[in-house]
Enzyme design. Structure first.
Site, mmCIF file in Angstrom:
data_model
loop_
_atom_site.group_PDB
_atom_site.id
_atom_site.type_symbol
_atom_site.label_atom_id
_atom_site.label_comp_id
_atom_site.label_asym_id
_atom_site.label_seq_id
_atom_site.Cartn_x
_atom_site.Cartn_y
_atom_site.Cartn_z
ATOM 1 N N ARG A 1 -4.071 1.604 2.300
ATOM 2 C CA ARG A 1 -5.078 0.565 2.021
ATOM 3 C C ARG A 1 -6.158 0.508 3.081
ATOM 4 O O ARG A 1 -7.287 0.092 2.803
ATOM 5 C CB ARG A 1 -4.395 -0.800 1.812
ATOM 6 C CG ARG A 1 -3.659 -0.886 0.475
ATOM 7 C CD ARG A 1 -2.929 -2.203 0.313
ATOM 8 N NE ARG A 1 -1.918 -2.426 1.322
ATOM 9 C CZ ARG A 1 -0.689 -1.909 1.289
ATOM 10 N NH1 ARG A 1 -0.313 -1.157 0.280
ATOM 11 N NH2 ARG A 1 0.170 -2.149 2.262
ATOM 12 N N GLU B 1 7.713 -3.071 9.165
ATOM 13 C CA GLU B 1 8.446 -4.281 8.788
ATOM 14 C C GLU B 1 9.584 -3.902 7.833
ATOM 15 O O GLU B 1 10.638 -4.507 7.846
ATOM 16 C CB GLU B 1 7.482 -5.266 8.114
ATOM 17 C CG GLU B 1 8.086 -6.611 7.794
ATOM 18 C CD GLU B 1 7.150 -7.491 6.978
ATOM 19 O OE1 GLU B 1 6.028 -7.058 6.663
ATOM 20 O OE2 GLU B 1 7.565 -8.608 6.653
HETATM 21 P P1 AMP Z 1 3.420 -3.101 10.819
HETATM 22 O O1 AMP Z 1 3.499 -1.723 11.367
HETATM 23 O O2 AMP Z 1 4.758 -3.768 10.773
HETATM 24 O O3 AMP Z 1 2.362 -3.926 11.494
HETATM 25 O O4 AMP Z 1 3.023 -2.953 9.285
HETATM 26 C C1 AMP Z 1 1.696 -2.811 8.917
HETATM 27 C C2 AMP Z 1 1.530 -1.823 7.794
HETATM 28 O O5 AMP Z 1 2.443 -2.071 6.744
HETATM 29 C C3 AMP Z 1 0.153 -1.960 7.217
HETATM 30 O O6 AMP Z 1 -0.353 -0.670 6.913
HETATM 31 C C4 AMP Z 1 0.342 -2.801 5.976
HETATM 32 O O7 AMP Z 1 -0.444 -2.301 4.920
HETATM 33 C C5 AMP Z 1 1.810 -2.710 5.653
HETATM 34 N N1 AMP Z 1 2.464 -4.024 5.531
HETATM 35 C C6 AMP Z 1 3.443 -4.510 6.317
HETATM 36 N N2 AMP Z 1 3.865 -5.693 5.906
HETATM 37 C C7 AMP Z 1 3.114 -6.005 4.849
HETATM 38 C C8 AMP Z 1 3.062 -7.134 3.967
HETATM 39 N N3 AMP Z 1 3.880 -8.180 4.122
HETATM 40 N N4 AMP Z 1 2.148 -7.113 2.975
HETATM 41 C C9 AMP Z 1 1.320 -6.052 2.814
HETATM 42 N N5 AMP Z 1 1.341 -4.961 3.587
HETATM 43 C C10 AMP Z 1 2.223 -4.927 4.593
#
Ligand code: AMP
Length: 180
Positions: free
Chosen positions: A64, A101
């Site tokens: 995205r 996550e």
């Molecule tokens: P993080 O590495 O945990 O900060 O996760 C960020 C990445 O995972 C980004 O590229 C987001 O597009 C995706 N992402 C993580 N959690 C979500 C969520 N709750 N909703 C949408 N996208 C998420």
């Protein structure tokens, strides 16, 4: 557009999807925002304004982040560089593994994506734990460029991604439009 109006417009176009892609996760779906020409243009314009200090390349994080970063690069007259999931880029890459996550993954960037010292703005849709952005910052630096800022549409404040990035990214260089 005034900051408060922009916030309300963007916030109203993000949809919560409970228990996706797995139970316990509330997925922030930006499809309604992308489909709204006024909201999408307002977001791209606001992100492009943040390139005004001089940015050579805008980095989008798969997938995205690509959708947001590419029009920002065009608008800011900068180049676009994709940071991709493992195995997608055809030439020599730097690779960095990280925790999500929900799961873990490896990101890559082409080793020749930047000229030495180029100024780079990193863009993604959501900051959750910060692992994805942390890995991306690492890749940009290993490829010889300077991260002048990280911009996300939405920050999941309760996951403390901002704190995780504090040691690698100086204060004020992480900006988000919405914090939940
Ligand atoms: P993080 O590495 O945990 O900060 O996760 C960020 C990445 O995972 C980004 O590229 C987001 O597009 C995706 N992402 C993580 N959690 C979500 C969520 N709750 N909703 C949408 N996208 C998420």
């Amino acid at each position: 557009m005034a900051a408060q109006d922009l916030y309300e417009l963007l916030d109203s176009r993000i949809r919560d999807v409970a228990d996706w892609p797995k139970p316990g996760v509330v997925f922030k779906d930006i499809s309604p925002l992308l489909a709204d020409p006024v909201a999408f243009a307002a977001l791209v314009d606001a992100l492009a304004e943040r390139c005004e200090g001089g940015v050579d390349k805008v980095v989008g994080i798969e997938a995205r982040g690509f959708i947001l970063a590419a029009p920002v690069a065009y608008r800011a007259q900068a180049g676009f560089v994709p940071v991709r999931k493992q195995g997608k880029l055809p030439c020599a890459t730097f690779a960095q593994s990280y925790e999500l996550e929900y799961g873990s993954a490896t990101l890559e960037v082409h080793q020749d994506a930047f000229e030495p010292g180029e100024r780079v703005l990193v863009i993604d849709d959501v900051l959750a734990t910060g692992g994805t952005v942390e890995a991306t910052i690492d890749l940009v630096r290993r490829a010889g460029a300077e991260v002048v800022g990280v911009n996300v549409l939405l920050e999941l404040g309760f996951l403390d991604g901002r704190a995780r990035l504090a040691s690698t990214l100086p204060d004020g260089k992480l900006e988000s439009f919405i914090v939940v």
